[in-house]
Scaffold this motif. Structure first.
Motif, mmCIF file in Angstrom:
data_model
loop_
_atom_site.group_PDB
_atom_site.id
_atom_site.type_symbol
_atom_site.label_atom_id
_atom_site.label_comp_id
_atom_site.label_asym_id
_atom_site.label_seq_id
_atom_site.Cartn_x
_atom_site.Cartn_y
_atom_site.Cartn_z
ATOM 1 N N TRP A 88 1.000 -1.075 -0.064
ATOM 2 C CA TRP A 88 -0.008 -0.052 0.022
ATOM 3 C C TRP A 88 0.703 0.938 -0.450
ATOM 4 N N ASP A 89 1.751 0.976 0.532
ATOM 5 C CA ASP A 89 3.567 1.955 0.269
ATOM 6 C C ASP A 89 3.308 2.105 -1.235
ATOM 7 N N PRO A 92 -1.814 2.827 -5.323
ATOM 8 C CA PRO A 92 -3.347 2.472 -5.436
ATOM 9 C C PRO A 92 -3.211 1.139 -6.529
ATOM 10 N N ALA A 95 -1.746 -2.250 -5.033
ATOM 11 C CA ALA A 95 -2.801 -2.734 -3.943
ATOM 12 C C ALA A 95 -3.792 -2.951 -4.645
ATOM 13 N N THR A 96 -4.158 -2.688 -4.967
ATOM 14 C CA THR A 96 -5.110 -3.619 -6.127
ATOM 15 C C THR A 96 -5.532 -4.169 -6.980
ATOM 16 N N GLU A 144 0.903 -5.868 6.117
ATOM 17 C CA GLU A 144 0.098 -4.758 5.595
ATOM 18 C C GLU A 144 -1.115 -3.816 6.580
ATOM 19 N N ILE A 148 -0.449 -0.152 8.481
ATOM 20 C CA ILE A 148 -1.358 1.178 8.139
ATOM 21 C C ILE A 148 -1.828 1.621 8.844
ATOM 22 N N VAL A 209 -7.148 6.747 4.875
ATOM 23 C CA VAL A 209 -6.565 4.835 4.601
ATOM 24 C C VAL A 209 -7.163 4.484 5.380
ATOM 25 N N ASN A 212 -8.644 1.670 2.363
ATOM 26 C CA ASN A 212 -7.577 0.640 2.325
ATOM 27 C C ASN A 212 -8.326 -0.456 3.625
#
Length: 636
Positions: A88-89, A92, A95-96, A144, A148, A209, A212
């Protein structure tokens, strides 16, 4: 001996077995010696084998497609295992794609669920690979999630608002000797900013976030890993709450630790506890509850489960401190802290009931209400002990100078703080019996009790004042000089009246109580003048046996004796002192002036020791609490 024959894969073996069986059936069907029934069974079996052949051929094609889909997802999962960066860093899109890979694995598992899987063979291999990839992905998503939550946690540090209680500085020892008369000059803020509700919501995690975190929750829930999600979420958020309490400087103290604390230190910790309770319940836990609902509100009772697991240890720690306070000795100065604790918990109990409304939070609600009840009982007992201590306070020596006794200062200043807690006291004292003869309020004809003078608190305050007055009468008897007894009672009753008149106590004592006690200290003043100066003035009277010179001499001696003693006596209130000096002058000066005026021609000046002006000046030296002799007086 080793069997070196190649083992045929399960899929191909199934095809050969079906084909061989169909060949046998055809051979049997060609025989002319079979009954019709047996031929019918053979026909049905052949039809079933044909169907199996079609299904197996279809599954074989689908297995290839499923395996290719799994390989594609596995590549995405494995790629991140060798990448030190966090998904996630990285943006997007990354992450997707990762979540999409997990969804593809779930599709593979779901597809395999509708097909027949033998114990060995290709389908089973694909299923095991899919489960393994899913487990690896879930472990990565946990990491993750923790990153986050930790990286994007948010704190607020509200300014610590010191509770400027008017009880500040009230302390007690067994003789009531340690007390400051000016403690009530501090401004009370109990009904100001400190009593305002702090209820609001904070973002404990950066709002950007939240989507997420929810996406991770959704995928882990779909993968039947919602329990693992909750455990990771609870660990991080619980640790964040611990850390926040540390930021607020809340110490974890055992009951033994609390009982060992000196009062000044304990008082400060109680004030901080009150503030922390307000912040944690109204703000932090309300915000934590909202966060749990935002993320887990779509997953049944998991949101409630997580919230309780996150908060229970910290809440119980706060409640344990309160329980320790109720366990300690009930000294009078502790009353105001107990009342402050009781009131903040009473103010917050609806919020607590709402936060822990579910059945799995009932034990916290029970502990909260148990402490609330315990604080009320402890405050009530402390107050009752205060009244009993006043009634039983004994002295073996008179208080020097007849001034205001420390007991009176302590009790009246203490009582002046109580009206701030009127509603709470009325609730706690409503079922307490009291001696009505001590608490009665005298009223004029036609005058009714007001609601404030007839409430439970008013009865108890007047009862305490009555006990104090009785105690003063006993203490006055320690003086051998009757005149000093009157000065002592006058001083102390005047002090009681002044404290009542100048504070909210007036609402609870009533104007008639004030009028009655004004009359009492005025009567003591009159009795003082009569007891002290009647005998002095009587020296001027002609008894038929004493000549003028002797009458002058006796008057001077009597006056000087009174002067020597009563300059040591003390009337702290300037107005009261001036009033008594005037009353004394009105008793002495006219009589002396008249005596001198009649007899000044019959006696030489050398026998007249004091003029009228001298006496007026000397009377101003009385009751200042500083012994004087006539040699250093202000005689002019």
């Amino acid at each position: 001996m080793c069997n070196c024959q190649t083992i045929m894969p399960s899929y191909e073996a199934e095809q050969h077995i079906i084909a061989a069986t169909q060949h046998i059936l055809k051979a049997l069907g060609a025989s002319k010696n079979l009954s019709d029934e047996f031929k019918r069974v053979l026909t049905e079996l052949d039809s079933h084998l044909s169907t199996m052949t079609i299904i197996t051929e279809t599954e074989g094609g689908r297995f290839s497609e499923i395996e290719e889909q799994l390989k594609h997802a596995e590549r995405k999962i494995i790629r991140w295992e060798s990448d030190p960066c966090l998904i996630w860093d990285s943006g997007p899109m990354e992450a997707t794609e990762y979540l999409q890979a997990v969804n593809e694995i779930l599709i593979v598992i779901e597809s395999l669920g509708g097909l027949s899987l033998s114990e060995n063979g290709k389908p089973k291999e694909i299923a095991l690979r899919a489960q393994n990839a899913l487990q690896r992905a879930m472990s990565r998503l946990e990491e993750e999630l923790c990153h986050i939550l930790f990286q994007h946690k948010q704190y607020f540090k509200p300014q610590y608002v010191l509770l400027h209680s008017r009880a500040e500085g009230v302390f007690y020892d067994e003789s009531f000797a340690s007390v400051e008369d000016e403690i009530v000059d501090e401004t009370s803020q109990r009904d100001g900013e400190d009593r305002e509700s702090a209820e609001c919501y904070l973002d404990l995690v950066d709002p950007c976030v939240i989507p997420n975190i929810k996406s991770i929750a959704n995928v882990m829930s779909a993968s039947n890993y919602i329990q693992e999600f909750c455990e990771a979420f609870i660990d991080i958020q619980r640790e964040a709450l611990y850390e926040y309490l540390s930021v607020l400087e809340m110490e974890k103290l055992s009951i033994e630790d609390v009982l060992k604390l000196e009062w000044d230190c304990l008082s400060r910790k109680i004030k901080k506890w009150i503030w922390i309770m307000k912040v944690i319940i109204s703000v932090y836990l309300a915000s934590e509850k909202r966060l749990c609902d935002q993320i887990l509100g779509d997953f049944g009772s998991f949101n409630s489960f997580c919230f309780i697991e996150i908060s229970k240890d910290s809440v119980l720690c706060l409640l344990n401190f309160g329980q320790a306070i109720t366990t300690g000795p009930q000294k009078p100065e502790k009353l105001f802290r107990l009342l402050d604790m009781y009131e903040i918990m009473a103010d917050l109990h609806l919020e607590m009931d709402s936060l822990f409304s579910e059945d799995n939070g009932s034990f916290i609600r029970i502990e909260y209400h148990k402490l609330l009840s315990g604080l009320g009982a402890s405050a009530r007992e402390t107050f009752m002990r205060f009244g009993n201590a006043i009634a039983s306070d004994a002295s073996i020596r008179p208080f020097p100078g007849g001034g205001i006794h420390p007991l009176v200062k302590y009790v009246m200043n203490y009582m002046r703080l109580l009206p701030d807690y009127c509603d709470t006291f009325n609730l706690l004292l409503k079922d307490q019996d009291i001696d009505e003869s001590n608490a009665v309020v005298e009223i004029d004809n036609g005058q009714d009790f007001s609601s404030s003078t007839s409430c439970p608190m008013a009865y108890h305050l007047r009862s305490i004042a009555s006990s104090l007055e009785s105690n003063l009468i006993d203490k006055s008897k320690l003086y051998k000089d009757d005149s000093l007894q009157y000065i002592f009672l006058m001083n102390n009753i005047h002090y009681m009246v002044k404290k009542v008149k100048d504070s909210d106590l007036r609402l609870f004592f009533g104007d008639e109580w004030i009028r009655k006690h004004i009359g009492k200290f005025q009567q003591h003043a009159t009795s003082y003048v009569r007891a002290t100066w009647s005998s002095v003035v009587s020296m001027l009277r002609d008894d038929g046996n004493t000549n003028l010179k002797e009458r002058y001499r006796r008057f001077s001696i009597a006056f000087e004796e009174v002067y020597k003693n009563q300059t040591r006596w003390c009337i702290p209130d300037l107005q009261l002192r001036e009033d008594l000096q005037i009353s004394t002058s009105q008793k002495v000066i006219p009589a002396y002036r008249n005596f001198v005026g009649i007899n000044n021609r019959n006696v030489s000046d050398k026998h007249v020791k004091y003029t009228t002006d001298d006496l007026e000046e000397l009377l101003l030296d009385l009751f200042v609490g500083s012994p004087r002799s006539l040699h250093n007086s202000r005689r002019r």
